[in-house]
Design a protein around this motif. Structure first.
Motif, PDB file in Angstrom:
ATOM      1  N   VAL A  59       3.483  -1.107   5.272  1.00 18.65           N
ATOM      2  CA  VAL A  59       2.630  -2.253   5.566  1.00 18.65           C
ATOM      3  C   VAL A  59       1.236  -1.821   5.999  1.00 18.65           C
ATOM      4  N   ALA A  60       1.186  -0.830   6.867  1.00 14.81           N
ATOM      5  CA  ALA A  60      -0.123  -0.406   7.369  1.00 14.81           C
ATOM      6  C   ALA A  60      -1.025   0.069   6.247  1.00 14.81           C
ATOM      7  N   ALA A  61      -0.449   0.712   5.256  1.00 19.97           N
ATOM      8  CA  ALA A  61      -1.246   1.260   4.157  1.00 19.97           C
ATOM      9  C   ALA A  61      -1.895   0.176   3.336  1.00 19.97           C
ATOM     10  N   ALA A  86      -8.488  -4.167  -0.465  1.00 19.76           N
ATOM     11  CA  ALA A  86      -7.042  -4.000  -0.384  1.00 19.76           C
ATOM     12  C   ALA A  86      -6.596  -2.817  -1.224  1.00 19.76           C
ATOM     13  N   SER A  87      -5.402  -2.312  -0.929  1.00 18.93           N
ATOM     14  CA  SER A  87      -4.839  -1.206  -1.696  1.00 18.93           C
ATOM     15  C   SER A  87      -3.615  -1.681  -2.470  1.00 18.93           C
ATOM     16  N   LEU A  88      -3.488  -1.216  -3.707  1.00 21.96           N
ATOM     17  CA  LEU A  88      -2.332  -1.545  -4.528  1.00 21.96           C
ATOM     18  C   LEU A  88      -1.158  -0.617  -4.258  1.00 21.96           C
ATOM     19  N   MET A  89      -1.359   0.383  -3.418  1.00 26.71           N
ATOM     20  CA  MET A  89      -0.315   1.379  -3.228  1.00 26.71           C
ATOM     21  C   MET A  89       0.503   1.171  -1.958  1.00 26.71           C
ATOM     22  N   GLY A  90       0.284   0.057  -1.267  1.00 22.04           N
ATOM     23  CA  GLY A  90       1.089  -0.251  -0.103  1.00 22.04           C
ATOM     24  C   GLY A  90       2.126  -1.313  -0.430  1.00 22.04           C
ATOM     25  N   SER A  91       2.464  -2.147   0.519  1.00 19.26           N
ATOM     26  CA  SER A  91       3.452  -3.202   0.318  1.00 19.26           C
ATOM     27  C   SER A  91       2.875  -4.300  -0.567  1.00 19.26           C
ATOM     28  N   LEU A  92       3.500  -4.542  -1.706  1.00 18.96           N
ATOM     29  CA  LEU A  92       3.033  -5.604  -2.588  1.00 18.96           C
ATOM     30  C   LEU A  92       3.337  -6.983  -2.022  1.00 18.96           C
ATOM     31  N   VAL A  93       4.348  -7.071  -1.169  1.00 17.35           N
ATOM     32  CA  VAL A  93       4.654  -8.343  -0.519  1.00 17.35           C
ATOM     33  C   VAL A  93       3.517  -8.726   0.422  1.00 17.35           C
ATOM     34  N   VAL A  94       3.098  -7.770   1.233  1.00 13.73           N
ATOM     35  CA  VAL A  94       1.995  -8.026   2.155  1.00 13.73           C
ATOM     36  C   VAL A  94       0.726  -8.348   1.372  1.00 13.73           C
ATOM     37  N   LEU A  95       0.469  -7.595   0.307  1.00  8.63           N
ATOM     38  CA  LEU A  95      -0.721  -7.828  -0.510  1.00  8.63           C
ATOM     39  C   LEU A  95      -0.715  -9.233  -1.104  1.00  8.63           C
ATOM     40  N   THR A  96       0.415  -9.661  -1.635  1.00  9.76           N
ATOM     41  CA  THR A  96       0.517 -10.997  -2.222  1.00  9.76           C
ATOM     42  C   THR A  96       0.233 -12.068  -1.182  1.00  9.76           C
TER      43      THR A  96
END
Length: 343
Positions: A23-25, A179-189
């Motif tokens: 998540v932090a990433a 934002a980064s695509l390499m962390g949690s995609l759930v958090v990103l969404t």
């Protein structure tokens, strides 16, 4: 939603628990908020002309950003490493946002190699990821691409310096974040959805689902979903890369481990299986993710365990036609179609 991609929506809640450690990433840093938002409008963003994968000319501010919630990233189609993985992960987010794509949320992938990445090449790349209307792949003159990327904070001077981050924003409210695509995609969404002032996070459902799924977590699952699931399935069919069900039974263990650790080196020395996979899945090349022995052992364990759950190993459509293990899951990082990354 095509059947081959529908499974990604079904797996979304599982990924929520698998990627908690990342998540932090994926935390987003605010680019601008508050009273300063006024400057992040048409007076800041260039209104230069770009061309999409269908050969249509569009204006960056007037046609792509104005009054929209947008996600913007930059890619090299011929990138041998992370661009394929990043695009596959973006495709997973597009799946989750489903009917909102092209309606009130728009995705734009802009080439950093406009001289090479012509509209026909961008079209082929977009089709490989089943990009829906609302996800546009763009090129243009070198000058126009450069002014756009500079304004969006993309300052790399070579492919090697290119990062996997992107910019998300609401041009109507002036709120922009990186934002980064390499962390949690759930958090990103959820962060993309939060740009809509009327959206609220379903906290109760999140907590209940997460609590139920953590019990289900198995060794190697987190690595699979973070690095491979955007391109590969296990028993759900081909996505960008081959279906990996039964791959641990069909491939030689030593070959599989080496391929997951260094697919680029195996391809460079013309390994027969690696070449066959590269030929079978030419759009996204399997990248070298710098996995260590423990990572690879965990991934192979997870693939084997999932095959056991499926019962007898299936003859994965498309996987065997390449002969090799199909790129299997290690590709997670990019692939050639082998999708690595979905790994």
């Amino acid at each position: 939603m095509p059947d081959a991609r529908r499974s990604w929506w079904d797996q979304g809640k599982r990924i929520r628990s698998c990627l908690l450690g990342l998540v932090a990433a994926s935390a987003l840093s605010v680019v601008t908020t508050g009273a300063a938002n006024a400057q992040w409008d048409g007076s800041y963003f260039p209104n230069v002309e770009l061309v999409n994968q269908d050969g249509k000319s569009v204006r960056f501010w007037d046609d792509l950003l104005r009054d929209k919630i947008v996600v913007v990233n930059f890619v090299y189609i011929d990138c041998p490493d992370i661009c394929g993985l990043a695009t596959a992960r973006m495709a997973q987010v597009v799946d989750w946002l489903s009917e909102r794509i092209g309606k009130d949320i728009f995705f734009y992938s802009i080439s950093l190699d406009p001289e090479t990445d012509t509209p026909p090449r961008l079209k082929e790349f977009a089709d490989a990821f089943e990009a829906p209307e609302g996800w546009m792949f763009l090129t243009g003159s070198r000058d126009n691409v450069d002014v756009v990327r500079f304004k969006m904070g993309e300052r790399s001077e070579s492919l090697a310096q290119h990062r996997t981050d992107m910019v998300i924003g609401n041009a109507a409210t002036g709120e922009w974040r990186r934002a980064s695509l390499m962390g949690s995609l759930v958090v990103l969404t959820e962060e993309i959805l939060s740009l809509d002032p009327e959206w609220s996070r379903p906290r109760a459902e999140f907590a209940t689902t997460q609590e139920a799924l953590i019990i289900d977590n198995t060794r190697g699952e987190g690595l699979f979903f973070s690095g491979c699931a955007a391109c590969h399935t296990i028993g759900e069919g081909i996505r960008v890369g081959p279906d990996l069900s039964g791959v641990t039974l069909r491939r030689d263990p030593a070959w599989l481990k080496e391929y997951l650790m260094a697919p680029d080196r195996m391809l460079a020395r013309n390994d027969e299986v690696a070449v066959a996979l590269d030929t079978a899945f030419p759009v996204v090349r399997m990248p070298n993710l710098q996995l260590n022995d423990t990572d690879v052992d965990d991934l192979i364990h997870y693939l084997s365990a999932q095959t056991d759950l499926l019962g007898q190993p299936q003859e994965v459509s498309g996987d065997d036609h390449a002969g090799p293990s199909h790129h299997d899951h290690d590709g997670h990082a990019d692939g050639h179609g082998h999708a690595t990354h979905s790994h």
